[in-house]
Scaffold this motif. Structure first.
Motif, PDB file in Angstrom:
ATOM      1  N   GLY A  75      33.424  40.433  37.602  1.00 54.81           N
ATOM      2  CA  GLY A  75      32.599  38.862  37.594  1.00 54.81           C
ATOM      3  C   GLY A  75      33.794  38.019  37.329  1.00 54.81           C
ATOM      4  N   ILE A  76      35.182  38.817  36.789  1.00 57.98           N
ATOM      5  CA  ILE A  76      36.516  37.826  37.382  1.00 57.98           C
ATOM      6  C   ILE A  76      36.786  36.626  38.308  1.00 57.98           C
ATOM      7  N   SER A  77      35.850  35.449  38.168  1.00 56.79           N
ATOM      8  CA  SER A  77      36.286  34.481  39.217  1.00 56.79           C
ATOM      9  C   SER A  77      37.119  35.386  40.279  1.00 56.79           C
ATOM     10  N   SER A  78      38.962  34.828  40.173  1.00 58.15           N
ATOM     11  CA  SER A  78      40.015  35.192  40.485  1.00 58.15           C
ATOM     12  C   SER A  78      41.224  35.932  39.882  1.00 58.15           C
ATOM     13  N   PRO A  79      42.081  35.865  40.806  1.00 57.09           N
ATOM     14  CA  PRO A  79      43.271  36.264  40.229  1.00 57.09           C
ATOM     15  C   PRO A  79      43.898  35.952  39.471  1.00 57.09           C
ATOM     16  N   ASP A  80      44.062  34.913  39.539  1.00 56.44           N
ATOM     17  CA  ASP A  80      44.617  34.062  38.397  1.00 56.44           C
ATOM     18  C   ASP A  80      43.767  33.637  37.252  1.00 56.44           C
ATOM     19  N   GLU A  81      42.154  33.676  37.023  1.00 59.56           N
ATOM     20  CA  GLU A  81      42.345  34.029  35.982  1.00 59.56           C
ATOM     21  C   GLU A  81      42.050  35.384  35.637  1.00 59.56           C
ATOM     22  N   LEU A  82      42.016  36.479  36.101  1.00 58.38           N
ATOM     23  CA  LEU A  82      42.748  37.961  35.254  1.00 58.38           C
ATOM     24  C   LEU A  82      43.809  38.074  34.415  1.00 58.38           C
ATOM     25  N   LYS A  83      44.141  36.899  35.637  1.00 59.19           N
ATOM     26  CA  LYS A  83      45.648  36.781  34.972  1.00 59.19           C
ATOM     27  C   LYS A  83      46.083  36.147  33.218  1.00 59.19           C
ATOM     28  N   LEU A  84      44.323  34.861  33.677  1.00 64.14           N
ATOM     29  CA  LEU A  84      45.148  34.614  32.097  1.00 64.14           C
ATOM     30  C   LEU A  84      44.364  34.728  30.908  1.00 64.14           C
ATOM     31  N   LEU A  85      43.323  35.781  31.375  1.00 61.45           N
ATOM     32  CA  LEU A  85      42.184  36.498  30.551  1.00 61.45           C
ATOM     33  C   LEU A  85      43.491  37.472  29.503  1.00 61.45           C
ATOM     34  N   LEU A  86      43.727  37.978  31.158  1.00 63.23           N
ATOM     35  CA  LEU A  86      45.281  39.207  30.084  1.00 63.23           C
ATOM     36  C   LEU A  86      45.864  38.666  29.567  1.00 63.23           C
ATOM     37  N   GLN A  87      46.606  37.604  29.664  1.00 58.83           N
ATOM     38  CA  GLN A  87      47.550  36.352  28.659  1.00 58.83           C
ATOM     39  C   GLN A  87      46.617  35.989  27.535  1.00 58.83           C
ATOM     40  N   LEU A  88      45.511  35.885  27.458  1.00 63.52           N
ATOM     41  CA  LEU A  88      44.431  35.973  26.432  1.00 63.52           C
ATOM     42  C   LEU A  88      44.491  36.706  25.492  1.00 63.52           C
ATOM     43  N   SER A  89      44.649  37.684  25.824  1.00 64.76           N
ATOM     44  CA  SER A  89      44.087  39.103  25.436  1.00 64.76           C
ATOM     45  C   SER A  89      44.800  39.602  24.353  1.00 64.76           C
ATOM     46  N   GLY A  90      46.069  39.268  24.796  1.00 65.37           N
ATOM     47  CA  GLY A  90      47.755  39.629  24.055  1.00 65.37           C
ATOM     48  C   GLY A  90      48.447  41.024  24.633  1.00 65.37           C
ATOM     49  N   CYS A  91      47.740  41.373  25.625  1.00 63.74           N
ATOM     50  CA  CYS A  91      48.563  42.527  26.786  1.00 63.74           C
ATOM     51  C   CYS A  91      49.325  41.384  28.042  1.00 63.74           C
TER      52      CYS A  91
END
Length: 99
Positions: free
Chosen positions: A83-99
């Motif tokens: 459901g993640i809208s794009s690779p950029d948003e996946l990258k942002l989520l990973l940053q927000l998660s601390g990974c």
């Protein structure tokens, strides 16, 4: 068809969860500051969305997601990464998660 979505505001570092039957129109309304509840935190980024067959299903999922903590919302989106809208948003989520 209905959509459940999660938006992210970089200016406020916060999430917004909602549902709609027209995802692009709704995102435009949020970013045009036409929605009172999200107006002051625009612009918004669409991080995650999924479709549901009925409004009832969409509302139930929306309420469950609204009750999750920030950490659990991020974990949920990463778990259901389709459901993640794009690779950029996946990258942002990973940053927000601390990974």
């Amino acid at each position: 068809m209905y959509f459940v979505y999660i938006l992210y505001s970089t200016s406020a570092d916060t999430f917004y969860v909602g549902h709609t039957d027209d995802l692009l129109k709704r995102l435009n309304r949020h970013n045009s500051k036409l929605e009172p509840s999200t107006r002051r935190y625009a612009p918004w980024i669409l991080l995650w969305s999924t479709s549901k067959n009925s409004r009832n299903e969409a509302v139930r999922l929306e309420l469950k997601l609204k009750n999750l903590s920030r950490k659990r919302k991020i974990s949920f989106m990463l778990r259901y990464a389709a459901g993640i809208s794009s690779p950029d948003e996946l990258k942002l989520l990973l940053q927000l998660s601390g990974c």
